[in-house]
Motif scaffolding. Structure first.
Motif, mmCIF file in Angstrom:
data_model
loop_
_atom_site.group_PDB
_atom_site.id
_atom_site.type_symbol
_atom_site.label_atom_id
_atom_site.label_comp_id
_atom_site.label_asym_id
_atom_site.label_seq_id
_atom_site.Cartn_x
_atom_site.Cartn_y
_atom_site.Cartn_z
ATOM 1 N N TYR A 120 0.848 -1.188 0.000
ATOM 2 C CA TYR A 120 0.000 0.000 0.000
ATOM 3 C C TYR A 120 0.884 1.238 0.000
ATOM 4 O O TYR A 120 1.985 1.242 0.559
ATOM 5 N N ARG A 123 -0.395 6.950 1.679
ATOM 6 C CA ARG A 123 -1.756 7.483 1.826
ATOM 7 C C ARG A 123 -2.749 6.354 2.111
ATOM 8 O O ARG A 123 -3.668 6.531 2.898
ATOM 9 N N GLN A 124 -2.580 5.211 1.461
ATOM 10 C CA GLN A 124 -3.467 4.083 1.743
ATOM 11 C C GLN A 124 -3.305 3.640 3.199
ATOM 12 O O GLN A 124 -4.283 3.357 3.883
ATOM 13 N N GLU A 126 -2.350 5.483 5.716
ATOM 14 C CA GLU A 126 -2.965 6.503 6.568
ATOM 15 C C GLU A 126 -4.489 6.356 6.565
ATOM 16 O O GLU A 126 -5.134 6.428 7.617
ATOM 17 N N TYR A 127 -5.064 6.146 5.395
ATOM 18 C CA TYR A 127 -6.514 5.989 5.276
ATOM 19 C C TYR A 127 -6.996 4.800 6.104
ATOM 20 O O TYR A 127 -7.925 4.906 6.894
ATOM 21 N N PHE A 128 -6.357 3.635 5.933
ATOM 22 C CA PHE A 128 -6.808 2.440 6.638
ATOM 23 C C PHE A 128 -6.455 2.471 8.129
ATOM 24 O O PHE A 128 -7.040 1.731 8.916
ATOM 25 N N THR A 130 -6.920 5.178 9.876
ATOM 26 C CA THR A 130 -7.858 6.172 10.400
ATOM 27 C C THR A 130 -9.183 5.487 10.731
ATOM 28 O O THR A 130 -9.650 4.643 9.975
ATOM 29 N N ARG A 135 -12.758 8.995 8.277
ATOM 30 C CA ARG A 135 -12.146 8.874 6.949
ATOM 31 C C ARG A 135 -12.616 9.943 5.968
ATOM 32 O O ARG A 135 -11.818 10.429 5.150
ATOM 33 N N LEU A 138 -10.621 12.970 6.589
ATOM 34 C CA LEU A 138 -9.267 12.791 6.060
ATOM 35 C C LEU A 138 -9.254 13.066 4.558
ATOM 36 O O LEU A 138 -8.375 13.772 4.054
ATOM 37 N N LEU A 139 -10.226 12.504 3.837
ATOM 38 C CA LEU A 139 -10.300 12.732 2.391
ATOM 39 C C LEU A 139 -10.489 14.213 2.074
ATOM 40 O O LEU A 139 -9.960 14.717 1.083
ATOM 41 N N TRP A 142 -7.220 16.040 2.245
ATOM 42 C CA TRP A 142 -6.408 15.752 1.060
ATOM 43 C C TRP A 142 -6.949 16.468 -0.180
ATOM 44 O O TRP A 142 -6.379 16.360 -1.259
#
Length: 166
Positions: A120, A123-124, A126-128, A130, A135, A138-139, A142
């Motif tokens: 990953y 960023r992936q 960090e996303y997972f 969170t 989430r 978070l998006l 970004w």
């Protein structure tokens, strides 16, 4: 042809998953589902250890998102069920895998038990890492979603955290 699609996030009324994704990956031959019973002379003294799928090319850096059931398809005896690839064959590595998955899953290390062809992105990760409720925020940070004043899906505490006030 009728195809029943079941997604990994779907639950039965009992709150159990509609299908066991890792078991499905194992029986399809896509990835090996390593379980406590795959280790002889277990060092865990009766502790429950959860299993995990490992792919020979991607290690633990993949996900099983859906199951397709072809309802009207019949096959003859020529169809052979493929064996899943046993890419963690040693007892020592299986112990290392199950301990990393059960005790340190947050550090992602269990995913590298097999040298992966790809992992990953940061960023992936960090996303997972969170919490799901945070989430969308978070998006937004970004720039992938428009800013919103009100976040109706979040509790007041989660809204405060998502806005950087927690």
């Amino acid at each position: 042809m009728k195809v029943d699609v079941r997604y990994d996030y779907e639950l039965l009324p009992s709150r159990k998953p509609k299908f066991l994704a890792q078991t499905a990956a194992h029986v399809s031959g896509a990835a090996f589902y390593y379980q406590q019973s795959d280790v002889t002379d277990q060092p865990w003294a009766g502790k429950k250890m959860f299993g995990v799928c490992i792919h020979p090319s991607f290690g633990g850096w993949f996900a099983i998102r859906a199951l397709l059931v072809f309802e009207d398809v019949t096959v003859g005896s020529e169809l052979v069920q493929p064996a899943p690839p046993d890419c963690v064959p040693s007892r020592e590595d299986r112990i290392k895998l199950l301990e990393a998955f059960n005790f340190r899953w947050q550090d992602w290390s269990y995913r590298d038990i097999v040298p992966p062809a790809q992992t990953y992105s940061e960023r992936q990760k960090e996303y997972f890492s969170t919490a799901p409720a945070l989430r969308l925020a978070l998006l937004r940070t970004w720039g992938l979603l428009p800013e919103e004043e009100i976040q109706p899906d979040l509790s007041p505490d989660e809204q405060s955290q998502a806005n950087g006030h927690g």
